[in-house]
Design a protein around this motif. Structure first.
Motif, PDB file in Angstrom:
ATOM      1  N   SER A  44       1.296  10.383   3.937  1.00  0.00           N
ATOM      2  CA  SER A  44       1.087  11.784   4.312  1.00  0.00           C
ATOM      3  C   SER A  44       2.394  12.436   4.757  1.00  0.00           C
ATOM      4  O   SER A  44       2.667  13.601   4.437  1.00  0.00           O
ATOM      5  N   ILE A  45       3.220  11.701   5.510  1.00  0.00           N
ATOM      6  CA  ILE A  45       4.540  12.215   5.883  1.00  0.00           C
ATOM      7  C   ILE A  45       5.360  12.506   4.628  1.00  0.00           C
ATOM      8  O   ILE A  45       6.065  13.512   4.546  1.00  0.00           O
ATOM      9  N   TYR A  46       5.243  11.623   3.627  1.00  0.00           N
ATOM     10  CA  TYR A  46       5.981  11.775   2.373  1.00  0.00           C
ATOM     11  C   TYR A  46       5.333  12.812   1.447  1.00  0.00           C
ATOM     12  O   TYR A  46       5.803  13.040   0.344  1.00  0.00           O
ATOM     13  N   GLU A  47       4.247  13.409   1.915  1.00  0.00           N
ATOM     14  CA  GLU A  47       3.536  14.479   1.215  1.00  0.00           C
ATOM     15  C   GLU A  47       2.892  14.019  -0.086  1.00  0.00           C
ATOM     16  O   GLU A  47       2.856  14.746  -1.083  1.00  0.00           O
ATOM     17  N   VAL A  48       2.376  12.803  -0.064  1.00  0.00           N
ATOM     18  CA  VAL A  48       1.523  12.337  -1.156  1.00  0.00           C
ATOM     19  C   VAL A  48       0.172  13.032  -0.997  1.00  0.00           C
ATOM     20  O   VAL A  48      -0.342  13.166   0.119  1.00  0.00           O
ATOM     21  N   SER A  49      -0.413  13.454  -2.078  1.00  0.00           N
ATOM     22  CA  SER A  49      -1.672  14.186  -2.005  1.00  0.00           C
ATOM     23  C   SER A  49      -2.817  13.273  -1.562  1.00  0.00           C
ATOM     24  O   SER A  49      -2.790  12.061  -1.784  1.00  0.00           O
ATOM     25  N   ASN A  50      -3.834  13.881  -0.950  1.00  0.00           N
ATOM     26  CA  ASN A  50      -5.015  13.106  -0.553  1.00  0.00           C
ATOM     27  C   ASN A  50      -5.691  12.461  -1.755  1.00  0.00           C
ATOM     28  O   ASN A  50      -6.207  11.340  -1.668  1.00  0.00           O
ATOM     29  N   THR A  51      -5.680  13.161  -2.861  1.00  0.00           N
ATOM     30  CA  THR A  51      -6.277  12.608  -4.085  1.00  0.00           C
ATOM     31  C   THR A  51      -5.580  11.320  -4.497  1.00  0.00           C
ATOM     32  O   THR A  51      -6.231  10.325  -4.850  1.00  0.00           O
ATOM     33  N   ALA A  52      -4.261  11.309  -4.435  1.00  0.00           N
ATOM     34  CA  ALA A  52      -3.487  10.124  -4.809  1.00  0.00           C
ATOM     35  C   ALA A  52      -3.699   8.993  -3.815  1.00  0.00           C
ATOM     36  O   ALA A  52      -3.807   7.816  -4.200  1.00  0.00           O
ATOM     37  N   ILE A  53      -3.765   9.330  -2.525  1.00  0.00           N
ATOM     38  CA  ILE A  53      -4.015   8.307  -1.504  1.00  0.00           C
ATOM     39  C   ILE A  53      -5.369   7.655  -1.738  1.00  0.00           C
ATOM     40  O   ILE A  53      -5.502   6.421  -1.723  1.00  0.00           O
ATOM     41  N   LYS A  54      -6.378   8.473  -1.959  1.00  0.00           N
ATOM     42  CA  LYS A  54      -7.732   7.939  -2.178  1.00  0.00           C
ATOM     43  C   LYS A  54      -7.811   7.103  -3.457  1.00  0.00           C
ATOM     44  O   LYS A  54      -8.534   6.109  -3.512  1.00  0.00           O
ATOM     45  N   LYS A  55      -7.059   7.490  -4.454  1.00  0.00           N
ATOM     46  CA  LYS A  55      -7.045   6.734  -5.708  1.00  0.00           C
ATOM     47  C   LYS A  55      -6.621   5.283  -5.471  1.00  0.00           C
ATOM     48  O   LYS A  55      -7.226   4.349  -6.011  1.00  0.00           O
ATOM     49  N   ILE A  56      -5.595   5.087  -4.658  1.00  0.00           N
ATOM     50  CA  ILE A  56      -5.127   3.735  -4.354  1.00  0.00           C
ATOM     51  C   ILE A  56      -6.157   2.974  -3.532  1.00  0.00           C
ATOM     52  O   ILE A  56      -6.460   1.807  -3.800  1.00  0.00           O
ATOM     53  N   LEU A  57      -6.725   3.623  -2.537  1.00  0.00           N
ATOM     54  CA  LEU A  57      -7.634   2.941  -1.618  1.00  0.00           C
ATOM     55  C   LEU A  57      -8.993   2.639  -2.225  1.00  0.00           C
ATOM     56  O   LEU A  57      -9.694   1.739  -1.757  1.00  0.00           O
TER      57      LEU A  57
ATOM     58  N   LEU B 111       0.825  -1.208   0.000  1.00  0.00           N
ATOM     59  CA  LEU B 111       0.000   0.000   0.000  1.00  0.00           C
ATOM     60  C   LEU B 111       0.862   1.262   0.000  1.00  0.00           C
ATOM     61  O   LEU B 111       0.605   2.202  -0.756  1.00  0.00           O
ATOM     62  N   ILE B 112       1.874   1.284   0.844  1.00  0.00           N
ATOM     63  CA  ILE B 112       2.768   2.452   0.902  1.00  0.00           C
ATOM     64  C   ILE B 112       3.428   2.688  -0.450  1.00  0.00           C
ATOM     65  O   ILE B 112       3.479   3.819  -0.943  1.00  0.00           O
ATOM     66  N   ALA B 113       3.944   1.616  -1.042  1.00  0.00           N
ATOM     67  CA  ALA B 113       4.607   1.759  -2.345  1.00  0.00           C
ATOM     68  C   ALA B 113       3.637   2.279  -3.401  1.00  0.00           C
ATOM     69  O   ALA B 113       3.990   3.148  -4.209  1.00  0.00           O
ATOM     70  N   GLY B 114       2.406   1.759  -3.390  1.00  0.00           N
ATOM     71  CA  GLY B 114       1.406   2.221  -4.355  1.00  0.00           C
ATOM     72  C   GLY B 114       1.084   3.699  -4.189  1.00  0.00           C
ATOM     73  O   GLY B 114       0.975   4.444  -5.173  1.00  0.00           O
ATOM     74  N   MET B 115       0.928   4.126  -2.958  1.00  0.00           N
ATOM     75  CA  MET B 115       0.623   5.538  -2.696  1.00  0.00           C
ATOM     76  C   MET B 115       1.799   6.438  -3.058  1.00  0.00           C
ATOM     77  O   MET B 115       1.634   7.463  -3.731  1.00  0.00           O
ATOM     78  N   CYS B 116       2.981   6.071  -2.609  1.00  0.00           N
ATOM     79  CA  CYS B 116       4.154   6.917  -2.840  1.00  0.00           C
ATOM     80  C   CYS B 116       4.518   6.981  -4.316  1.00  0.00           C
ATOM     81  O   CYS B 116       5.082   7.978  -4.788  1.00  0.00           O
ATOM     82  N   LYS B 117       4.180   5.931  -5.047  1.00  0.00           N
ATOM     83  CA  LYS B 117       4.466   5.929  -6.486  1.00  0.00           C
ATOM     84  C   LYS B 117       3.648   6.987  -7.213  1.00  0.00           C
ATOM     85  O   LYS B 117       4.027   7.435  -8.310  1.00  0.00           O
TER      86      LYS B 117
END
Length: 322
Positions: free
Chosen positions: A299-312, A129-135
């Motif tokens: 969030s610490i890595y400053e991935v946007s909320n939009t990108a986080i939600k896209k993965i989830l 999950l982390i890798a998907g979000m950070c990517k």
């Protein structure tokens, strides 16, 4: 930096699952004079040996280990099937020879920042999950470690300083960090349960092996801990890194929490809604903790909320293993 080229290296343990092969391949590629030793015989190790067939000048000692190989080597690299109390590792210590594992080599050489995930359960899911979000922020995010498809030494030489590496790390891999003072940029501990007591004398030793993930961190680093696991939560008292928590209920610290079936993220500057729990495609109460940990890191890595939600909100395929 650990020198490899022209060094006499004994790889103690080849194994059946690919990690030993990746280690042998990397050592050979980087110019080591290599002996691979394993207690298993040639027939049992046939697939591993086949995967190393192109490396013509590796010497093999199969069905046994030998004291003379320990004495010959400049240093030892050992694999997970070899217990720390092995008489051959004890001999190496007596002779003053350095002892490393694949994680030692990786943290010593890796130029990219590392996000490291450990715990008894959920670490594969969390790492993926982390890798998907950070990517979504850094397209050159690499997932490796205790992952079925990608061993860390297979990706080490291509990891550049602008990349990001997400590693799932087992307790035995963590044992190799202190000798090179290895520290991840962000450390994550999902949870702790009684486990691996065939390898560790007691539960305290198993838990202490997990502490290696933050032992060499500084205030420039981050650690993400499970607030609902009382053992893990209390580690913030020992950690030098900036602590973030995740929980399925509210908590007072920085990090991620659930309130009224909604997930929120908070740090010293903001407190914001991420998404509703019902919108997460990955189901299961146990997976909610994994999701919360991953959101905290992203969030610490400053991935946007939009990108986080896209993965989830999309179908999630587990590429790793627990």
């Amino acid at each position: 930096m650990i020198k490899v080229k022209n060094k006499k290296i004994l790889l103690l343990g080849l194994g059946l699952h690919g990690g030993g092969v990746a280690t042998a391949r990397w050592l050979h590629k980087n110019g080591a004079k290599l002996i691979v030793s394993d207690l298993k015989d040639k027939d049992t190790l046939s697939l591993s040996l086949e995967n190393l067939a192109r490396q013509k000048d590796i010497s093999y000692v199969l069905g046994k280990h030998r004291e003379r190989d320990v004495r010959w080597a400049d240093y030892i690299v050992y694999n997970p099937g070899v217990p720390k109390e092995s008489e051959y590792l004890n001999l190496a210590r007596k002779l003053g020879k350095p002892i490393y594992n694949e994680a030692s080599l990786f943290f010593d050489r890796c130029k990219a920042p590392i996000i490291a995930v450990t715990g008894t359960r959920g670490k594969s899911t969390t790492a993926v999950l982390i890798a998907g979000m950070c990517k979504q922020k850094n397209s050159r995010t690499i997932l490796a470690g205790n992952i079925k498809t990608t061993f860390m030494l297979d990706v080490l030489d291509r990891a550049k300083k602008d990349d990001l590496v997400v590693l799932e790390l087992s307790s035995w891999q963590l044992e190799g960090l202190d000798i090179v003072k290895g520290a991840p940029y962000i450390a994550v501990v999902t949870n702790l349960y009684p486990d691996h007591l065939n390898r560790y004398r007691n539960l305290t030793r198993y838990y202490c092996s997990k502490k290696e993930i933050f032992k060499n961190q500084t205030k420039e680093h981050f650690i993400v801990l499970n607030d609902q696991d009382h053992v893990v939560r209390d580690w913030q008292k020992e950690a030098c890194a900036r602590t973030y928590l995740f929980s399925k209920t509210t908590h007072k610290g920085h990090g991620t929490y659930v309130k009224n079936k909604k997930i929120f993220y908070r740090n010293s500057k903001i407190e914001e809604l991420i998404l509703n729990v019902k919108d997460i495609k990955l189901k299961g109460k146990h997976n909610l903790e994994n999701v919360l940990a991953a959101i905290t890191v992203a969030s610490i890595y400053e991935v946007s909320n939009t990108a986080i939600k896209k993965i989830l909100k999309t179908e999630f395929v587990l590429e790793g293993r627990q």
